[in-house]
Design a protein around this motif. Sequence first.
Motif, short mmCIF file in Angstrom:
data_model
loop_
_atom_site.label_atom_id
_atom_site.label_comp_id
_atom_site.label_asym_id
_atom_site.label_seq_id
_atom_site.Cartn_x
_atom_site.Cartn_y
_atom_site.Cartn_z
N SER B 127 -24.14 11.36 -30.68
CA SER B 127 -25.25 12.33 -30.70
C SER B 127 -26.55 11.53 -30.67
O SER B 127 -26.63 10.49 -31.30
CB SER B 127 -25.20 13.19 -31.97
OG SER B 127 -26.36 13.98 -32.09
N PRO B 128 -27.59 11.96 -29.94
CA PRO B 128 -27.75 13.24 -29.26
C PRO B 128 -26.99 13.34 -27.93
O PRO B 128 -26.91 14.44 -27.38
CB PRO B 128 -29.25 13.31 -29.01
CG PRO B 128 -29.68 11.90 -28.90
CD PRO B 128 -28.82 11.14 -29.86
N SER B 129 -26.46 12.24 -27.40
CA SER B 129 -25.66 12.33 -26.18
C SER B 129 -24.55 11.30 -26.27
O SER B 129 -24.59 10.42 -27.14
CB SER B 129 -26.53 12.08 -24.93
OG SER B 129 -26.96 10.74 -24.91
N GLN B 251 -34.33 13.75 -33.42
CA GLN B 251 -32.96 14.01 -32.98
C GLN B 251 -31.95 13.53 -34.02
O GLN B 251 -32.17 12.57 -34.73
CB GLN B 251 -32.73 13.33 -31.63
CG GLN B 251 -33.62 13.92 -30.54
CD GLN B 251 -33.53 13.14 -29.25
OE1 GLN B 251 -32.46 12.85 -28.75
NE2 GLN B 251 -34.68 12.78 -28.71
#
Lengths: 463, 463
Positions: B127-129, B251
Amino acid sequence: MKRLLGWATGLWLCASGMALGSPTKAPTQDLTKLPGTQKALGDDPLATLRTTADGLISSLLSDDRMYPRLVQLCDRFGPRLSGSANLERAIDWILAELVRDGLSTAHGEPVMVPRWVRGKEELRLTSPSEQRLELLGLGGSVATPPDGLSGPVVVVQRFEELTVENARDKIVVFAPPFVSYEASVPFRRVGAIRAAEVGARAALLRSLTPQSLGTPHTGVMLYKDGVPKIPFAAIAPEAADQLLRQQRDGQRIEAKLSLHSQTLPPSPSRNIIVEVKGRERPDEVVLFGCHIDSWDVGQGAHDDAGNCVAAWSALRAVQSLRPRRTIRLVMWTNEENGSAGAKAYAAAHGNDKHVIALEADSGVFRPTGFLFSGDDAALAKVHKVAQLLAPLQASMVGMPGGGADLRPLADRGVPVVGLQVAGERYFVYHHSAADTVDKVDPVELKQVAAALAVFVYGASELW
Amino acid sequence: MKRLLGWATGLWLCASGMALGSPTKAPTQDLTKLPGTQKALGDDPLATLRTTADGLISSLLSDDRMYPRLVQLCDRFGPRLSGSANLERAIDWILAELVRDGLSTAHGEPVMVPRWVRGKEELRLTSPSEQRLELLGLGGSVATPPDGLSGPVVVVQRFEELTVENARDKIVVFAPPFVSYEASVPFRRVGAIRAAEVGARAALLRSLTPQSLGTPHTGVMLYKDGVPKIPFAAIAPEAADQLLRQQRDGQRIEAKLSLHSQTLPPSPSRNIIVEVKGRERPDEVVLFGCHIDSWDVGQGAHDDAGNCVAAWSALRAVQSLRPRRTIRLVMWTNEENGSAGAKAYAAAHGNDKHVIALEADSGVFRPTGFLFSGDDAALAKVHKVAQLLAPLQASMVGMPGGGADLRPLADRGVPVVGLQVAGERYFVYHHSAADTVDKVDPVELKQVAAALAVFVYGASELW
C-alpha cells in the motif's frame, strides 16, 4: 469498444483548487489578453496564430500544477503494468481529474490486455567465482523450472556468432555494445528466438543503456511458433562486460538462473479518450497521445506518465481557444507489451478523419522538434506548424517518425509524428528502477506541454 | 598470528612476462638513470630525493601492468566478502603475484573473520500500490522470519523523530538527505538499534549515495546487547524519497520485507604482508596499506582492490631504491565488517616501530593529498613528504585522518594518514553493484600508485 457519445466542448476551468493536493494556483488569464497576443493581432491569420501560440507557450510555462500532478500519479499508483490493479486505479484517477479540469468528454474505452507477472528472480555466477548478478526478467519471458536452471555461459556480441556448436545447452549472453537503442533493440526482441534456434537453454541480455550503476533494464521480448520458448532476462552492462572479458580470458563461466514469471489470462483495461470538439470541422481530428501503462519497475515517470500529464495540460490549455478542428487526446493502454490499446483504438476509430496523429513517448525532456512519416503535403504542413515552436527552439523535423501506438493509423495512411526531445539520458532511466519522478525536470515537463499544445492547436487551424 | 620471519630485501624484478596475462611490457630502466634524476643529482639530499620522487612518478605513470592486473583480480575472483572462498582465492593469487614480482617477503598472516552470508531478499510495497523495491540487506543483519514480515511503514529523517508512538511494530525507514557519507553513516551503523529501542519490527535505510539509478548500497550495521535485533536493509534513494512523499501526502504505507541472511561461525582468512627492508634503519617501519576484502556486490574495484594493486606496484617501484627505513605494505582482511584484520595486525605487530602509517581506502581517483592524525612533529614531516608530490598536485594535508585499519595503531600513538583523492563519485559506486572495474580509470590508478610510492619512499628517507 463503445463509440464516443455526448460530445461537449467544455470550458477551460481553472481547476487548481479542485485538483487533489495541487499546491500552486493556476494562471487564470484569458490567453487572448496576454501581452504577446496584443501586439500582433491583425488580419494576417498566420500572425494571429503565431501570437496565440506564443500565448499558449507563455501560459503553459507558468502552469505549476503539472509537476505535483505527475508526482501524485507516480506515487499513488506506482508502476502501471498491463493487467495490474495499479494501472486501472491510475486510469480511474486520471479520468476523474480530467473531468475536474473541465474536460468533460473524458472516458475509458475497454481493451483486453495481456497479463505477464514478474516473480522472484535470481542469477548467480558459480564459476569462475561465486557472484550474485542483478537481473530483470524480460517482459513475456517464460519461467525457468522451479529450482532454476544451471549451465555453462557463452557470450556473443552479434547474432552471427551464434552456432549450435557454441550455444547448445548453454546460457547465451547477448552483449552488444550500446550504440543506440534502435541498433540494439533487436537483441531484446528476438534474442530468445535466435538463441533457442541453436539449442540454448536460456538467454541473457546486456541492458540497453548508455550508462549504468549496476542497473538492469527490462522490456518486451518475443517468441516464435515452432521455436522452443526459453527464459530471457536482462543483466547490467557491467555484468555483461565482465562475462565477455572472462570468456576472452579463457575462464570457465557457469551460472544458475531462476525466473518465476507467469503469463495469466488477458484482463480488462481501458484507453483514455478525451477531446475538444472543432468549431468549424468537428469531423476532422487532430490526434495526439501517449501511453498510460508502464513496466513494473520504477514509476514509469519518463515512460510515459510525464507525457500523459503534459498532454492533458496541453488539451486543457487549447480548450478555451475553440480550435477549428477536433483535438483528441488518447492515452493508450498496453503500449509496452502488446499494443492492444493501439489496435483497439484503430479498430474503433480507424475510419475517423485523422488529419495528423502525434505520439509523445521519448521521455520528458526539452522538446527539439518532430519525427514524421507521411506524404509530402503533410510534411509541408508539419513544418509550418513546427515553426510556431520557434520560441521553444523545437522546430526541427526529421524522418521517419511516429510512435508505437500510431502504427495501425500509419498503416491506414494517416500522417504521423513523434515528439522529439533532448533525450540523451532517456535510455539511462528507461524500463528500469531508475525511471522515477525525481528524474523528471519540472521545467522540461512544462516545455513538453507547451510544445504539444502549440502543435495540436496549430495543426487544427492550419491543416 | 605468527610473527614475520625471514626478512629479505628482494630485487625489483621485471615480472611483466611472468604475470598471468599482463599484456604490456614493464619499464625496465634504472630509476637513477631517468632524465629527471640526472639534472638535479648533487650533494643536497632533498634535491636528490626530489629527483628520485620525480623518477618514481614518471616510472609509475608509464606502468601499464596495473590496470590489466586489477581487471584480473576483479574478474577472476569476484566480490571478496570475509569468509568467502572468493576472498581466499584472491589472497592466494595476490601472494603468488607478489612473489613473481620479486617481492619475496610476501606472506599471509592468519586472522579469524566473521562470516555473514546474504540470502534471498525481497521488499514489496503493498500500500498505497503494489510495488517491488530494490534492496540490499545491510551486513550483519538478522533474517526476517522465513515468510517475511509485513507492517505499516513510518519514515523519519532524524533520530529525534522516532518515538514509541510512531514506530512501535512498524517498519522504520531512515531517509536522511545525503549531505556527506560521514554525516549519514550513523543511520546505517546504529539505525537498527535506535529503531528497535522504540519497538520497530524492522528498519530500512535510504542508501548513502549522492546519485542513484535505483541503486541500493550495503554496508556494515550494528546491534547492541539488550536491544532486540531487527532486520535492517538499504533501499534506493528514489524509493526512500517516494515513501517520504507518500507519508507527507497522508497515504497509508505498508510493506513486506524478506531477508534470508545467515551469520555462520567465524572462518580463517589472512592479512597479506610484504615489505622492503630498510638499508639504514631496518627496525623502523613506514607502513602503508589497503584492504583486500570487499562487500558481496559488484567487484569491490574502487573499494579497495584498486588501491591494493596500486600499493603493490608502488612497493615494487621503491624496492630497487633501497629505502632508508623498512617499507611495509599490508593488505588487511575484513575491513568491511569487523576489522579483524586490523586488530590481528596490531596484536602481532603493535610493538614494531611504526614511524608513520598510511591507508588508501577512498576509491581510486586522482590523488589530492593526505588527511593526518598525530602530533605536530609528525604533521610537519608529512607536509615535507607531501611536497614531493607537487608534480601530481597532491600535496595538500588536512586533519583529522587515517583509515579504519589504522585505528588500533593510532590508539597506540602511531601517526596516521589517509590518502585523499578527488572522490566526488566514490559514494556513487561504494558498496553497490556499481563498484565494478570499468568505473576505475587506468590513468588515475597509476596516479594513485605514484602518490603512494613517493609518500612511502619519501617518509622512509626523511622521517
